[in-house]
Design a protein around this motif. Sequence first.
Motif, mmCIF file in Angstrom:
data_model
loop_
_atom_site.group_PDB
_atom_site.id
_atom_site.type_symbol
_atom_site.label_atom_id
_atom_site.label_comp_id
_atom_site.label_asym_id
_atom_site.label_seq_id
_atom_site.Cartn_x
_atom_site.Cartn_y
_atom_site.Cartn_z
ATOM 1 N N LYS A 29 0.837 -1.198 0.000
ATOM 2 C CA LYS A 29 0.000 0.000 0.000
ATOM 3 C C LYS A 29 0.869 1.245 0.000
ATOM 4 C CE LYS A 29 -4.384 -1.017 0.031
ATOM 5 N NZ LYS A 29 -5.177 -0.508 -1.091
ATOM 6 N N ASN A 31 -1.348 5.359 -5.446
ATOM 7 C CA ASN A 31 -2.437 4.534 -4.888
ATOM 8 C C ASN A 31 -3.801 4.835 -5.509
ATOM 9 O OD1 ASN A 31 -0.613 4.949 -1.908
ATOM 10 N ND2 ASN A 31 -0.755 3.032 -3.020
ATOM 11 N N SER A 75 0.297 2.760 -8.455
ATOM 12 C CA SER A 75 1.225 3.856 -8.163
ATOM 13 C C SER A 75 2.362 3.788 -9.174
ATOM 14 C CB SER A 75 1.831 3.728 -6.763
ATOM 15 O OG SER A 75 0.844 3.817 -5.771
ATOM 16 N N ASP A 118 -5.139 -0.631 -7.252
ATOM 17 C CA ASP A 118 -4.096 0.106 -6.535
ATOM 18 C C ASP A 118 -2.931 0.313 -7.502
ATOM 19 O OD1 ASP A 118 -2.405 1.300 -4.798
ATOM 20 O OD2 ASP A 118 -2.075 -0.456 -3.538
#
Length: 346
Positions: A10, A28, A43, A41
């Motif tokens: 995360k 995220n 990034s 998710d």
Amino acid sequence: MSIASAPPPKSVPAAIGRRTTAALRLTNLRKTFGDLTAVADVSLEVAPGEIFGLLGPNGAGKSTTMMIACGVLPADAGTVELDGEPFSPQRRDLRRKLGVVPQELAIYPELTARQNLRFFGKLYGLRGADLDARIADALDRTGLTNRADDRAEHYSGGMKRRLNFGCALLHRPTVLILDEPTVGVDPQSRTHLLTSVKDVAAEGTAVIYASHYMEEVEEICDRVAVVDAGRVLARGTIPDLLAPLESVLRLHVRPPDSDRDGERLLPAAFAPLFDRDLQADGIVVFALPRSRLSGGGAGGAQTLSGVLAPVLEQIRDAGGQLEAVHTDEPNLERLFLELTGHTLRD
Ligand SMILES: Nc1ncnc2c1ncn2[C@@H]1O[C@H](COP(=O)(O)OP(=O)(O)OP(=O)(O)O)[C@@H](O)[C@H]1O
């Protein structure tokens, strides 16, 4: 490089923190459509002058990620930063730093290439001699100078795609977002487009390039995020991503009736080097990962020819018939298969 097993971290990926000024930074991101999670998710960051590939199969969430990045879709969670500033669709000043080539053509068929470019140039506030110069430059880059005054509806698919590309970079964006820009184009236009993308990046533009064409991503991208089901499964430079994979030599052998499993086809001294797989068609595949050749131990290194010569001799003497020899080299398709258990084209 990072290869994450589910669930992914995360936290912000380490690579992001190392760069001081990412031109584009997605952190995220998450987006659902009803029960469907399109982006779980994601990034990533793209540096000025870098071509960053988003590689994944149909439905992986690439377009949704791109649409969030350019402010067309709101994310359920996560942030987009452009040139170090938080980006939202309301930031019209920042929007001008973006050039977007969507998957669907976004040009006017009834207008000529020159008229299309003029229209989009004016949208971005370009005027006068500056606009004229940039139109000429875009026509040159896209190889459309000779057809500049023909209506786009008369162009080939590849020419339309090139014009689409030209319209997106007319205002010299800081970040260029390309969503499968070569879908349905002829090889000549494809080569032209890929060269143009490299040229634009060499001039300092950060490029994010979504594709499910592994070959294109391998050809032009500096770094890649492998995505599936809305998640980044691996991210890094292509050499780093491929490093854990090794090349594998495969011998396809038809065994004799007396040894249908192929158990006695290899010399005992070399059999441990090979994985043996009996296929449905009766062929036995002996797989030799290259790494097993280097560990010769006290007896000295085992070279490929040092192993193959006695192995092939024994296969023949034992009544086996060599039907084919294949080498699986590391590539992004294999990486994807190893990460997900399915292929990019599933
Ligand atoms: N507006 C929408 N409403 C509902 N579902 C959507 C919407 N947009 C995308 N999806 C779904 O979200 C998932 C991800 O789609 P997305 O277009 O982002 O994938 P992709 O990797 O770009 O695939 P492709 O290469 O086919 O465009 C898919 O299952 C798609 O059907």
